[in-house]
Design a protein around this motif. Structure first.
Motif, PDB file in Angstrom:
ATOM      1  N   ILE A  44       0.689  -1.148   0.290  1.00  0.00           N
ATOM      2  CA  ILE A  44       0.134   0.421   0.156  1.00  0.00           C
ATOM      3  C   ILE A  44       0.987   0.805  -0.014  1.00  0.00           C
ATOM      4  O   ILE A  44       1.409   1.251   0.788  1.00  0.00           O
ATOM      5  N   GLU A  45       0.512   1.967  -0.595  1.00  0.00           N
ATOM      6  CA  GLU A  45       1.540   3.369  -0.986  1.00  0.00           C
ATOM      7  C   GLU A  45       1.244   4.276  -0.355  1.00  0.00           C
ATOM      8  O   GLU A  45      -0.035   4.782  -0.479  1.00  0.00           O
ATOM      9  N   ILE A  46       1.545   5.002   0.510  1.00  0.00           N
ATOM     10  CA  ILE A  46       1.365   5.836   1.577  1.00  0.00           C
ATOM     11  C   ILE A  46       3.200   6.868   1.926  1.00  0.00           C
ATOM     12  O   ILE A  46       4.343   6.343   1.808  1.00  0.00           O
ATOM     13  N   ASP A  47       2.326   7.927   1.986  1.00  0.00           N
ATOM     14  CA  ASP A  47       4.289   8.426   2.165  1.00  0.00           C
ATOM     15  C   ASP A  47       4.915   8.348   3.333  1.00  0.00           C
ATOM     16  O   ASP A  47       4.097   8.030   4.732  1.00  0.00           O
ATOM     17  N   PRO A  48       6.143   7.951   2.862  1.00  0.00           N
ATOM     18  CA  PRO A  48       6.909   8.139   3.872  1.00  0.00           C
ATOM     19  C   PRO A  48       6.674   8.776   5.161  1.00  0.00           C
ATOM     20  O   PRO A  48       6.967   8.245   6.092  1.00  0.00           O
ATOM     21  N   THR A  49       6.435  10.183   5.584  1.00  0.00           N
ATOM     22  CA  THR A  49       6.440  10.938   6.210  1.00  0.00           C
ATOM     23  C   THR A  49       5.550  10.468   7.162  1.00  0.00           C
ATOM     24  O   THR A  49       5.690  11.178   8.436  1.00  0.00           O
ATOM     25  N   LEU A  50       4.169  10.313   6.948  1.00  0.00           N
ATOM     26  CA  LEU A  50       3.301   9.467   7.872  1.00  0.00           C
ATOM     27  C   LEU A  50       4.033   8.735   8.907  1.00  0.00           C
ATOM     28  O   LEU A  50       3.061   8.417   9.499  1.00  0.00           O
ATOM     29  N   PHE A  51       4.931   7.746   8.091  1.00  0.00           N
ATOM     30  CA  PHE A  51       4.887   6.728   9.125  1.00  0.00           C
ATOM     31  C   PHE A  51       6.112   6.907   9.912  1.00  0.00           C
ATOM     32  O   PHE A  51       6.228   6.710  11.181  1.00  0.00           O
ATOM     33  N   ILE A  52       6.819   8.299   9.753  1.00  0.00           N
ATOM     34  CA  ILE A  52       7.665   9.060  10.408  1.00  0.00           C
ATOM     35  C   ILE A  52       6.434   9.907  11.918  1.00  0.00           C
ATOM     36  O   ILE A  52       7.532   9.303  13.240  1.00  0.00           O
ATOM     37  N   TYR A  53       6.290  10.356  11.260  1.00  0.00           N
ATOM     38  CA  TYR A  53       4.989  11.325  12.185  1.00  0.00           C
ATOM     39  C   TYR A  53       3.757   9.987  13.214  1.00  0.00           C
ATOM     40  O   TYR A  53       4.308  10.343  14.380  1.00  0.00           O
ATOM     41  N   ALA A  54       3.830   8.743  13.157  1.00  0.00           N
ATOM     42  CA  ALA A  54       2.752   7.830  13.034  1.00  0.00           C
ATOM     43  C   ALA A  54       3.823   7.147  14.197  1.00  0.00           C
ATOM     44  O   ALA A  54       3.711   6.945  15.088  1.00  0.00           O
ATOM     45  N   PHE A  55       5.422   6.649  14.036  1.00  0.00           N
ATOM     46  CA  PHE A  55       6.413   6.685  14.502  1.00  0.00           C
ATOM     47  C   PHE A  55       6.588   7.005  16.134  1.00  0.00           C
ATOM     48  O   PHE A  55       7.100   6.880  16.916  1.00  0.00           O
ATOM     49  N   CYS A  56       7.007   8.325  15.581  1.00  0.00           N
ATOM     50  CA  CYS A  56       7.182   9.922  16.911  1.00  0.00           C
ATOM     51  C   CYS A  56       5.909   9.576  17.537  1.00  0.00           C
ATOM     52  O   CYS A  56       6.021   9.395  18.956  1.00  0.00           O
ATOM     53  N   PHE A  82      -3.822   1.600  31.570  1.00  0.00           N
ATOM     54  CA  PHE A  82      -2.751   1.628  30.918  1.00  0.00           C
ATOM     55  C   PHE A  82      -1.532   0.874  30.183  1.00  0.00           C
ATOM     56  O   PHE A  82      -0.476   0.931  29.592  1.00  0.00           O
ATOM     57  N   LYS A  83      -1.866  -0.100  31.087  1.00  0.00           N
ATOM     58  CA  LYS A  83      -1.194  -1.703  30.104  1.00  0.00           C
ATOM     59  C   LYS A  83      -1.819  -2.248  29.196  1.00  0.00           C
ATOM     60  O   LYS A  83      -0.403  -2.350  27.990  1.00  0.00           O
ATOM     61  N   ALA A  84      -2.618  -2.312  28.671  1.00  0.00           N
ATOM     62  CA  ALA A  84      -3.040  -2.432  27.342  1.00  0.00           C
ATOM     63  C   ALA A  84      -3.079  -1.451  26.312  1.00  0.00           C
ATOM     64  O   ALA A  84      -2.460  -1.563  25.413  1.00  0.00           O
ATOM     65  N   VAL A  85      -2.729  -0.119  26.306  1.00  0.00           N
ATOM     66  CA  VAL A  85      -2.309   1.173  26.065  1.00  0.00           C
ATOM     67  C   VAL A  85      -0.749   0.681  25.361  1.00  0.00           C
ATOM     68  O   VAL A  85      -0.586   1.384  24.436  1.00  0.00           O
ATOM     69  N   PHE A  86      -0.141   0.481  27.257  1.00  0.00           N
ATOM     70  CA  PHE A  86       1.029   0.609  26.645  1.00  0.00           C
ATOM     71  C   PHE A  86       1.713  -0.782  25.471  1.00  0.00           C
ATOM     72  O   PHE A  86       2.327  -0.240  24.588  1.00  0.00           O
ATOM     73  N   ALA A  87       0.777  -1.623  25.285  1.00  0.00           N
ATOM     74  CA  ALA A  87       1.295  -3.432  24.573  1.00  0.00           C
ATOM     75  C   ALA A  87       0.588  -2.052  23.268  1.00  0.00           C
ATOM     76  O   ALA A  87       1.448  -2.649  22.365  1.00  0.00           O
ATOM     77  N   LEU A  88      -0.371  -1.617  23.265  1.00  0.00           N
ATOM     78  CA  LEU A  88      -0.678  -1.162  21.818  1.00  0.00           C
ATOM     79  C   LEU A  88       0.457  -0.566  21.148  1.00  0.00           C
ATOM     80  O   LEU A  88       0.439  -0.306  19.905  1.00  0.00           O
ATOM     81  N   SER A  89       0.838   0.616  21.883  1.00  0.00           N
ATOM     82  CA  SER A  89       1.415   1.760  21.654  1.00  0.00           C
ATOM     83  C   SER A  89       2.948   1.133  20.877  1.00  0.00           C
ATOM     84  O   SER A  89       3.765   1.739  20.060  1.00  0.00           O
ATOM     85  N   VAL A  90       3.686   0.363  22.042  1.00  0.00           N
ATOM     86  CA  VAL A  90       4.451  -0.434  21.576  1.00  0.00           C
ATOM     87  C   VAL A  90       4.880  -0.723  20.363  1.00  0.00           C
ATOM     88  O   VAL A  90       5.207  -1.263  19.485  1.00  0.00           O
ATOM     89  N   TYR A  91       3.360  -2.048  20.378  1.00  0.00           N
ATOM     90  CA  TYR A  91       2.891  -2.797  18.479  1.00  0.00           C
ATOM     91  C   TYR A  91       2.990  -1.902  17.623  1.00  0.00           C
ATOM     92  O   TYR A  91       3.350  -2.563  16.478  1.00  0.00           O
ATOM     93  N   SER A  92       1.848  -0.493  17.640  1.00  0.00           N
ATOM     94  CA  SER A  92       2.113   0.193  17.044  1.00  0.00           C
ATOM     95  C   SER A  92       3.168   0.129  16.604  1.00  0.00           C
ATOM     96  O   SER A  92       4.287   0.752  15.192  1.00  0.00           O
TER      97      SER A  92
END
Length: 106
Positions: free
Chosen positions: A25-37, A56-66
């Motif tokens: 899926i073609e997505i702008d690479p800066t979107l990946f950088i912003y989402a990473f940050c 908070f553990k679930a949110v932390f796990a979700l943020s680590v997975y993302s």
């Protein structure tokens, strides 16, 4: 013991999913950088606010997975950018051509 009991495999699944997502899926690479940050920022906030609450553990796990999902996509982008500048990718038109290389660093 199941293989998903090991956290490395769960993280690896999200890393591979991010690479495959960015590949097909073609997505702008800066979107990946912003989402990473954003994922790193969210993980830091959740870690600072509360370590022991279940929500908070679930949110932390979700943020680590993302985080690993987006780092996989960003890795594919930067890997492809480097390989397009490689001399193998240069194409020549016409009959006979000589490729000259200059050694710039030993």
């Amino acid at each position: 013991m199941r293989w998903l009991d090991y956290p490395f495999y769960r993280i690896l699944l999200f890393l591979i999913a991010g690479i495959l997502f960015a590949r097909f899926i073609e997505i702008d690479p800066t979107l990946f950088i912003y989402a990473f940050c954003g994922a790193v920022f969210c993980a830091m906030i959740v870690l600072v606010v509360s370590k022991f609450s279940f929500g908070f553990k679930a949110v932390f796990a979700l943020s680590v997975y993302s985080f690993f999902f987006f780092i996989g996509g960003a890795h594919l982008y930067f890997q492809n950018e480097i390989s397009t500048n490689h001399f193998i990718q240069k194409q020549t038109q016409g009959q006979d051509h000589v490729l000259q290389l200059k050694l710039s660093q030993r």
